[in-house]
Design a protein around this motif. Structure first.
Motif, PDB file in Angstrom:
ATOM      1  N   SER A 179       0.827  -1.205   0.000  1.00 26.94           N
ATOM      2  CA  SER A 179       0.000   0.000   0.000  1.00 26.94           C
ATOM      3  C   SER A 179       0.864   1.259   0.000  1.00 26.94           C
ATOM      4  CB  SER A 179      -0.930  -0.003   1.213  1.00 26.94           C
ATOM      5  OG  SER A 179      -1.695   1.180   1.268  1.00 26.94           O
ATOM      6  N   LEU A 180       1.882   1.273   0.841  1.00 26.87           N
ATOM      7  CA  LEU A 180       2.760   2.441   0.936  1.00 26.87           C
ATOM      8  C   LEU A 180       3.573   2.621  -0.350  1.00 26.87           C
ATOM      9  CD1 LEU A 180       4.004   2.032   4.606  1.00 26.87           C
ATOM     10  CD2 LEU A 180       2.421   3.771   3.761  1.00 26.87           C
ATOM     11  N   GLU A 181       4.118   1.532  -0.865  1.00 28.83           N
ATOM     12  CA  GLU A 181       4.926   1.609  -2.089  1.00 28.83           C
ATOM     13  C   GLU A 181       4.097   2.050  -3.286  1.00 28.83           C
ATOM     14  OE1 GLU A 181       8.406  -1.742  -1.216  1.00 28.83           O
ATOM     15  OE2 GLU A 181       6.607  -2.299  -2.330  1.00 28.83           O
ATOM     16  N   SER A 182       2.793   1.753  -3.269  1.00 32.77           N
ATOM     17  CA  SER A 182       1.910   2.109  -4.389  1.00 32.77           C
ATOM     18  C   SER A 182       1.333   3.513  -4.274  1.00 32.77           C
ATOM     19  CB  SER A 182       0.756   1.102  -4.475  1.00 32.77           C
ATOM     20  OG  SER A 182       1.235  -0.213  -4.614  1.00 32.77           O
ATOM     21  N   SER A 183       1.573   4.157  -3.139  1.00 34.87           N
ATOM     22  CA  SER A 183       1.008   5.487  -2.915  1.00 34.87           C
ATOM     23  C   SER A 183       1.651   6.540  -3.818  1.00 34.87           C
ATOM     24  CB  SER A 183       1.198   5.884  -1.452  1.00 34.87           C
ATOM     25  OG  SER A 183       0.712   7.197  -1.225  1.00 34.87           O
ATOM     26  N   LYS A 184       0.860   7.534  -4.195  1.00 31.65           N
ATOM     27  CA  LYS A 184       1.378   8.653  -4.990  1.00 31.65           C
ATOM     28  C   LYS A 184       1.937   9.754  -4.101  1.00 31.65           C
ATOM     29  CE  LYS A 184      -1.872   7.758  -8.762  1.00 31.65           C
ATOM     30  NZ  LYS A 184      -3.018   8.270  -9.560  1.00 31.65           N
ATOM     31  N   ASN A 185       1.660   9.643  -2.802  1.00 31.47           N
ATOM     32  CA  ASN A 185       2.175  10.634  -1.850  1.00 31.47           C
ATOM     33  C   ASN A 185       3.591  10.243  -1.425  1.00 31.47           C
ATOM     34  OD1 ASN A 185       2.699  11.677   0.986  1.00 31.47           O
ATOM     35  ND2 ASN A 185       0.783  12.740   0.540  1.00 31.47           N
ATOM     36  N   GLU A 186       4.551  11.136  -1.572  1.00 28.78           N
ATOM     37  CA  GLU A 186       5.955  10.835  -1.296  1.00 28.78           C
ATOM     38  C   GLU A 186       6.213  10.488   0.172  1.00 28.78           C
ATOM     39  OE1 GLU A 186       8.829  10.446  -3.162  1.00 28.78           O
ATOM     40  OE2 GLU A 186       7.300  10.281  -4.724  1.00 28.78           O
ATOM     41  N   VAL A 187       5.465  11.125   1.073  1.00 30.73           N
ATOM     42  CA  VAL A 187       5.645  10.822   2.501  1.00 30.73           C
ATOM     43  C   VAL A 187       5.290   9.371   2.776  1.00 30.73           C
ATOM     44  CG1 VAL A 187       4.886  11.355   4.850  1.00 30.73           C
ATOM     45  CG2 VAL A 187       5.245  13.204   3.208  1.00 30.73           C
ATOM     46  N   LEU A 188       4.191   8.905   2.180  1.00 28.12           N
ATOM     47  CA  LEU A 188       3.785   7.511   2.354  1.00 28.12           C
ATOM     48  C   LEU A 188       4.705   6.564   1.583  1.00 28.12           C
ATOM     49  CD1 LEU A 188       1.160   9.058   3.284  1.00 28.12           C
ATOM     50  CD2 LEU A 188      -0.103   7.066   2.454  1.00 28.12           C
ATOM     51  N   LYS A 189       5.026   6.948   0.368  1.00 27.41           N
ATOM     52  CA  LYS A 189       5.828   6.075  -0.494  1.00 27.41           C
ATOM     53  C   LYS A 189       7.218   5.817   0.079  1.00 27.41           C
ATOM     54  CE  LYS A 189       6.678   5.398  -5.422  1.00 27.41           C
ATOM     55  NZ  LYS A 189       6.448   5.961  -6.763  1.00 27.41           N
ATOM     56  N   THR A 190       7.811   6.826   0.682  1.00 30.18           N
ATOM     57  CA  THR A 190       9.168   6.680   1.226  1.00 30.18           C
ATOM     58  C   THR A 190       9.172   6.172   2.663  1.00 30.18           C
ATOM     59  OG1 THR A 190       9.172   9.025   1.900  1.00 30.18           O
ATOM     60  CG2 THR A 190      10.094   8.482  -0.275  1.00 30.18           C
ATOM     61  N   ALA A 191       7.983   5.900   3.224  1.00 30.22           N
ATOM     62  CA  ALA A 191       7.913   5.408   4.601  1.00 30.22           C
ATOM     63  C   ALA A 191       8.576   4.046   4.750  1.00 30.22           C
ATOM     64  CB  ALA A 191       6.461   5.328   5.057  1.00 30.22           C
ATOM     65  N   VAL A 192       8.647   3.281   3.647  1.00 31.92           N
ATOM     66  CA  VAL A 192       9.235   1.934   3.710  1.00 31.92           C
ATOM     67  C   VAL A 192      10.758   1.982   3.765  1.00 31.92           C
ATOM     68  CG1 VAL A 192       7.280   0.868   2.514  1.00 31.92           C
ATOM     69  CG2 VAL A 192       9.241   1.701   1.187  1.00 31.92           C
ATOM     70  N   THR A 193      11.340   3.166   3.616  1.00 29.74           N
ATOM     71  CA  THR A 193      12.801   3.272   3.625  1.00 29.74           C
ATOM     72  C   THR A 193      13.333   4.098   4.791  1.00 29.74           C
ATOM     73  OG1 THR A 193      12.750   5.202   2.141  1.00 29.74           O
ATOM     74  CG2 THR A 193      12.931   3.021   1.111  1.00 29.74           C
ATOM     75  N   VAL A 194      12.466   4.526   5.683  1.00 33.41           N
ATOM     76  CA  VAL A 194      12.931   5.347   6.801  1.00 33.41           C
ATOM     77  C   VAL A 194      13.737   4.501   7.779  1.00 33.41           C
ATOM     78  CG1 VAL A 194      11.028   6.989   6.643  1.00 33.41           C
ATOM     79  CG2 VAL A 194      10.819   5.000   8.148  1.00 33.41           C
ATOM     80  N   ALA A 214       8.737   6.477  14.219  1.00 31.02           N
ATOM     81  CA  ALA A 214       7.663   7.109  15.008  1.00 31.02           C
ATOM     82  C   ALA A 214       7.218   8.424  14.378  1.00 31.02           C
ATOM     83  CB  ALA A 214       8.137   7.336  16.440  1.00 31.02           C
ATOM     84  N   ASN A 215       8.179   9.240  13.925  1.00 28.17           N
ATOM     85  CA  ASN A 215       7.833  10.520  13.285  1.00 28.17           C
ATOM     86  C   ASN A 215       7.073  10.299  11.987  1.00 28.17           C
ATOM     87  OD1 ASN A 215       9.041  12.057  15.297  1.00 28.17           O
ATOM     88  ND2 ASN A 215      11.027  12.114  14.266  1.00 28.17           N
ATOM     89  N   ARG A 216       7.478   9.271  11.234  1.00 27.13           N
ATOM     90  CA  ARG A 216       6.796   9.025   9.963  1.00 27.13           C
ATOM     91  C   ARG A 216       5.371   8.540  10.195  1.00 27.13           C
ATOM     92  NH1 ARG A 216       8.602   8.846   4.686  1.00 27.13           N
ATOM     93  NH2 ARG A 216      10.153  10.263   5.607  1.00 27.13           N
ATOM     94  N   VAL A 217       5.150   7.746  11.213  1.00 24.69           N
ATOM     95  CA  VAL A 217       3.793   7.310  11.543  1.00 24.69           C
ATOM     96  C   VAL A 217       2.929   8.520  11.885  1.00 24.69           C
ATOM     97  CG1 VAL A 217       2.393   6.048  13.226  1.00 24.69           C
ATOM     98  CG2 VAL A 217       4.465   5.006  12.306  1.00 24.69           C
ATOM     99  N   HIS A 218       3.488   9.451  12.640  1.00 26.76           N
ATOM    100  CA  HIS A 218       2.775  10.682  12.996  1.00 26.76           C
ATOM    101  C   HIS A 218       2.399  11.461  11.736  1.00 26.76           C
ATOM    102  CE1 HIS A 218       2.590  15.006  14.096  1.00 26.76           C
ATOM    103  NE2 HIS A 218       1.919  14.554  15.150  1.00 26.76           N
ATOM    104  N   ASP A 219       3.345  11.585  10.796  1.00 27.42           N
ATOM    105  CA  ASP A 219       3.087  12.310   9.548  1.00 27.42           C
ATOM    106  C   ASP A 219       1.990  11.635   8.737  1.00 27.42           C
ATOM    107  OD1 ASP A 219       5.095  14.055  10.251  1.00 27.42           O
ATOM    108  OD2 ASP A 219       6.636  13.096   9.009  1.00 27.42           O
ATOM    109  N   ILE A 220       2.027  10.317   8.673  1.00 27.32           N
ATOM    110  CA  ILE A 220       1.012   9.574   7.912  1.00 27.32           C
ATOM    111  C   ILE A 220      -0.369   9.770   8.522  1.00 27.32           C
ATOM    112  CG2 ILE A 220       0.205   7.247   7.316  1.00 27.32           C
ATOM    113  CD1 ILE A 220       3.158   6.450   7.013  1.00 27.32           C
ATOM    114  N   MET A 221      -0.437   9.754   9.825  1.00 29.59           N
ATOM    115  CA  MET A 221      -1.729   9.938  10.486  1.00 29.59           C
ATOM    116  C   MET A 221      -2.284  11.336  10.243  1.00 29.59           C
ATOM    117  SD  MET A 221      -1.181   7.856  14.097  1.00 29.59           S
ATOM    118  CE  MET A 221      -2.893   8.048  14.597  1.00 29.59           C
TER     119      MET A 221
END
Length: 327
Positions: A83-98, A104-111
């Motif tokens: 789901s994250l890799e398929s997202s068009k949003n860069e914050v979500l798409k790059t969450a798999v590489t943080v 924790a910060n990326r989860v906050h941003d996604i929410m």
């Protein structure tokens, strides 16, 4: 997705197959093109519409639905990763590489982006954080494994030499090593008088695996070595061990081992977890080899591939965990 898989099977059937019908190469090409077009339409258009409709109906985004409707482990983490890799949003798409520190910060941003309320969905934050730790942890673990594989055995490095001698002492505690370069190394399955030449393919990863097996599961390692010295269907313990290092490495590189790690570790896997996979392969291959009872060591490649296929099929089951069957 299912249509494309079916077409691939049909195209692979040879003319000698009892079910095969004349199927020109051009037809296979056309069907494959249709499959690619369907996949493109689904991923670029239909998937977005379906996600939008489901959010309107359920009041939850795709990430929330995955966390709610799937149990913790491979199934959930793989779906979150896709789901994250398929997202068009860069914050979500790059969450798999943080990195682990930034999860924790990326989860906050996604929410925030998805407007997910912690009050309405109190379990989501922890569930997503666990998935991201597993995803980023797997990538880091592979990087650590790769670094060891790329590190060549160096005879001038005392740590390398000490580790090699430790392997001998673990496996042959009652036999004194006569010298550093000796035919004795053949007693634990090396090819020549100097084991360093056998580590060329897998580097220090091969030695680390062998030492871990001998150090943490000493009795099982010695029993496996004893089996390998069978007069009729024996095999070279160390050489086969390095070969199985390559198998474990290739399954990790392809992502097959995600099934095991995502089910086993609810967080960040460590290098010891990879070593334990290796120990599993060593023990299971030894059992497989003697059960199959090949006519000679010349059939090693054939049985190695059969064993590899078994492992790949096992890891395609999302519930699989490679459990050690010994203590």
């Amino acid at each position: 997705m299912q249509l494309k898989g079916l077409m691939d099977v049909e195209c692979r059937r040879g003319k000698d197959s009892p079910r095969a019908l004349p199927f020109p190469a051009q037809s296979c090409h056309i069907l494959n093109m249709i499959g690619l077009i369907w996949h493109y339409l689904y991923s670029s258009l239909l998937r977005s519409w379906m996600k939008w409709i489901l959010r309107k109906v359920t009041g939850r985004c795709e990430l929330q639905r995955i966390c709610t409707n799937t149990v913790q482990g491979t199934e959930r983490t793989m779906k979150i990763e896709y789901s994250l890799e398929s997202s068009k949003n860069e914050v979500l798409k790059t969450a798999v590489t943080v990195s682990e520190a930034n999860v924790a910060n990326r989860v906050h941003d996604i929410m925030e982006i998805k407007k997910i309320s912690i009050q309405k969905d109190p379990k989501f934050k922890l569930n997503l954080q666990t998935c991201l730790l597993q995803i980023s942890g797997f990538k880091k673990l592979f990087a650590d494994v790769e670094n060891l594989r790329k590190q060549p055995f160096d005879s001038s490095n005392k740590q390398h030499e000490d580790m090699l001698k430790k392997l001998w002492n673990l496996l042959m505690p009652h036999v004194q090593l006569e010298s550093r370069i000796t035919k004795q190394w053949g007693d634990i399955g090396f090819q020549g008088d100097d084991p360093k030449t056998d580590f060329r393919g897998m580097g220090m990863l091969g030695l680390h695996n062998l030492v871990f097996f001998g150090d943490h599961y000493t009795e099982t390692a010695r029993q496996t070595l004893s089996h390998s010295n069978h007069p009729k269907i024996g095999y070279s313990f160390a050489i086969v061990g390095i070969n199985l290092t390559e198998m474990a490495y290739s399954m990790m590189k392809s992502g097959l081992l995600k099934t095991h790690f995502y089910n086993l570790v609810p967080g960040v896997p460590q290098l010891q977890h990879f070593h334990q996979v290796y120990c599993y392969l060593m023990y299971e291959f030894d059992q497989f080899w003697f059960k199959e009872a090949p006519s000679s060591i010349m059939e090693f490649n054939l049985y190695r591939e059969q064993f590899h296929e078994r492992m790949k099929q096992l890891l395609q089951d999302p519930k699989t965990v490679l459990k050690l069957n010994f203590k």
